[in-house]
Design a protein around this motif. Structure first.
Motif, PDB file in Angstrom:
ATOM      1  N   ARG A  47       0.819  -1.202   0.000  1.00 32.77           N
ATOM      2  CA  ARG A  47       0.000   0.000   0.000  1.00 32.77           C
ATOM      3  C   ARG A  47       0.857   1.257   0.000  1.00 32.77           C
ATOM      4  NH1 ARG A  47      -4.058   3.249  -1.382  1.00 32.77           N
ATOM      5  NH2 ARG A  47      -4.814   4.564   0.319  1.00 32.77           N
ATOM      6  N   GLN A  48       1.883   1.288   0.827  1.00 31.81           N
ATOM      7  CA  GLN A  48       2.729   2.472   0.886  1.00 31.81           C
ATOM      8  C   GLN A  48       3.507   2.666  -0.407  1.00 31.81           C
ATOM      9  OE1 GLN A  48       5.180   2.702   4.356  1.00 31.81           O
ATOM     10  NE2 GLN A  48       3.454   3.047   5.725  1.00 31.81           N
ATOM     11  N   GLN A  49       3.979   1.574  -0.986  1.00 30.97           N
ATOM     12  CA  GLN A  49       4.697   1.686  -2.248  1.00 30.97           C
ATOM     13  C   GLN A  49       3.774   2.216  -3.347  1.00 30.97           C
ATOM     14  OE1 GLN A  49       7.911   1.198  -3.141  1.00 30.97           O
ATOM     15  NE2 GLN A  49       8.441   0.951  -0.997  1.00 30.97           N
ATOM     16  N   GLU A  50       2.539   1.771  -3.319  1.00 32.90           N
ATOM     17  CA  GLU A  50       1.579   2.240  -4.311  1.00 32.90           C
ATOM     18  C   GLU A  50       1.336   3.741  -4.168  1.00 32.90           C
ATOM     19  OE1 GLU A  50      -3.166   1.738  -5.437  1.00 32.90           O
ATOM     20  OE2 GLU A  50      -2.199   0.318  -4.077  1.00 32.90           O
ATOM     21  N   ILE A  51       1.178   4.193  -2.926  1.00 32.66           N
ATOM     22  CA  ILE A  51       0.954   5.621  -2.686  1.00 32.66           C
ATOM     23  C   ILE A  51       2.177   6.425  -3.112  1.00 32.66           C
ATOM     24  CG2 ILE A  51       0.673   7.369  -0.878  1.00 32.66           C
ATOM     25  CD1 ILE A  51      -1.108   5.364   0.615  1.00 32.66           C
ATOM     26  N   ALA A  85       4.457   5.627  -5.333  1.00 32.86           N
ATOM     27  CA  ALA A  85       4.560   5.622  -6.790  1.00 32.86           C
ATOM     28  C   ALA A  85       3.585   6.626  -7.403  1.00 32.86           C
ATOM     29  CB  ALA A  85       4.302   4.217  -7.331  1.00 32.86           C
ATOM     30  N   ARG A  86       2.371   6.687  -6.866  1.00 31.97           N
ATOM     31  CA  ARG A  86       1.378   7.645  -7.374  1.00 31.97           C
ATOM     32  C   ARG A  86       1.799   9.074  -7.065  1.00 31.97           C
ATOM     33  NH1 ARG A  86      -4.094   6.008  -4.802  1.00 31.97           N
ATOM     34  NH2 ARG A  86      -4.795   7.866  -5.973  1.00 31.97           N
ATOM     35  N   PHE A  87       2.392   9.279  -5.893  1.00 31.00           N
ATOM     36  CA  PHE A  87       2.894  10.613  -5.540  1.00 31.00           C
ATOM     37  C   PHE A  87       3.957  11.063  -6.539  1.00 31.00           C
ATOM     38  CE2 PHE A  87       6.473  12.767  -3.318  1.00 31.00           C
ATOM     39  CZ  PHE A  87       5.881  14.009  -3.142  1.00 31.00           C
ATOM     40  N   MET A  88       4.939  10.182  -6.829  1.00 29.95           N
ATOM     41  CA  MET A  88       6.001  10.551  -7.762  1.00 29.95           C
ATOM     42  C   MET A  88       5.454  10.798  -9.159  1.00 29.95           C
ATOM     43  SD  MET A  88       8.720  10.866  -6.025  1.00 29.95           S
ATOM     44  CE  MET A  88       9.934  10.993  -7.339  1.00 29.95           C
ATOM     45  N   ASP A  89       4.446  10.029  -9.551  1.00 28.91           N
ATOM     46  CA  ASP A  89       3.823  10.244 -10.855  1.00 28.91           C
ATOM     47  C   ASP A  89       3.147  11.610 -10.904  1.00 28.91           C
ATOM     48  OD1 ASP A  89       2.768   9.299 -13.520  1.00 28.91           O
ATOM     49  OD2 ASP A  89       0.866   9.561 -12.460  1.00 28.91           O
ATOM     50  N   LEU A  90       2.432  11.966  -9.827  1.00 24.66           N
ATOM     51  CA  LEU A  90       1.771  13.275  -9.764  1.00 24.66           C
ATOM     52  C   LEU A  90       2.794  14.407  -9.780  1.00 24.66           C
ATOM     53  CD1 LEU A  90      -1.009  12.528  -7.117  1.00 24.66           C
ATOM     54  CD2 LEU A  90      -1.389  13.199  -9.498  1.00 24.66           C
TER      55      LEU A  90
END
Length: 280
Positions: free
Chosen positions: A174-178, A180-185
């Motif tokens: 879950r944390q890795q997913e968040i 990864a989404r943060f870096m994408d944003l």
């Protein structure tokens, strides 16, 4: 004895050989990271309080802000090393897949075959050449690219040996997913959005929770990651285009040239104009 992993204030990296005697009495975190190749002997180390053994034909990747302590070593123990600043690491690693950091922390030592040993030994010689060539105006950029290549090679070794199951476990975190989404944003919106609260809102989590995730993965704050991404873009535009500072400020949605100048000077200690002159 001087710790070779403590970088001079005006250097982003250093290269050399060591027997780790300097780490026997060292207490505290290394601000720099390092790629280390063991050429002779063996040593028992503590890496963030986790015991490991480093011996010939093994490489060790130490990430910035790691505690590295040498408990004992053989009389013939010898390594060559490439130490790099936290800033240089961020520039080299910010496009590498996110699970890289956790995987490298979990698998810091890699056993090399004869070909792999020769390859890394040659890489060390090339890095040493760059280190000695202090007149090269692109020295740091060249070294950053070579560090990125070395990190990707190490990452590939870990993935090959860890197997698909480990990759799936990391990717479903879950944390890795968040993160990864943060870096994408950040990669898509850094030019217009530089507040952590914006990214937390987009991810539907609190600013505090986002900040804790980013720090746990990178040892940097979410704001530092955002600002560093902006800084990399400014540096790139200053080095690769003829845009004026005012035009760069406009492109990156700074209120004006002076505001961008203050931001850049705070991050680098140089004005944008002075930085561009140094890179020519």
């Amino acid at each position: 004895m001087h710790n070779p992993f403590l970088l001079a204030t005006d250097e982003q990296f250093s290269v050399g050989e060591s027997n780790f005697a300097c780490l026997e009495d060292f207490q505290g975190r290394l601000e720099s990271g390092a790629v280390i190749l063991c050429r002779k002997g063996r040593a028992s180390l503590l890496l963030d309080d986790h015991p490991i053994t480093l011996k010939r034909y093994q490489s060790l990747v130490v990430l910035p802000n790691t505690i590295l302590h040498c408990r004992n070593r053989s009389a013939d123990f010898e390594v060559c090393y490439f130490a790099f600043s936290s800033e240089l690491f961020l520039e080299a690693a910010y496009r590498i897949p996110i699970e890289f950091i956790r995987l490298m922390k979990a698998n810091p030592i890699q056993m090399l075959d004869s070909e792999g040993y020769k390859k890394l030994d040659m890489w060390m010689l090339i890095i040493e050449y760059s280190y000695r060539d202090k007149e090269n105006r692109f020295r740091n950029i060249i070294t950053k690219n070579r560090l990125q290549n070395a990190l990707l090679e190490a990452y590939d070794l870990v993935l090959r040996r860890a197997g698909e199951q480990l990759r799936q476990t990391e990717n479903t975190s879950r944390q890795q997913e968040i993160f990864a989404r943060f870096m994408d944003l950040v990669g898509r919106h850094y030019a217009e959005e530089r507040e952590v609260s914006y990214y937390a809102e987009q991810l539907c989590i609190s600013t505090r929770y986002l900040s804790s995730i980013v720090r746990s993965v990178t040892n940097h704050t979410a704001k530092e990651i955002i600002d560093h991404t902006v800084l990399l873009e400014i540096k790139s535009l200053l080095q690769t285009t003829d845009l004026s500072v005012q035009e760069i400020a406009y492109r990156l949605n700074f209120p004006d040239q002076s505001y961008l100048g203050r931001f850049f000077r705070k991050q680098t200690g140089l004005s944008p104009t002075r930085f561009r002159q140094k890179m020519k």
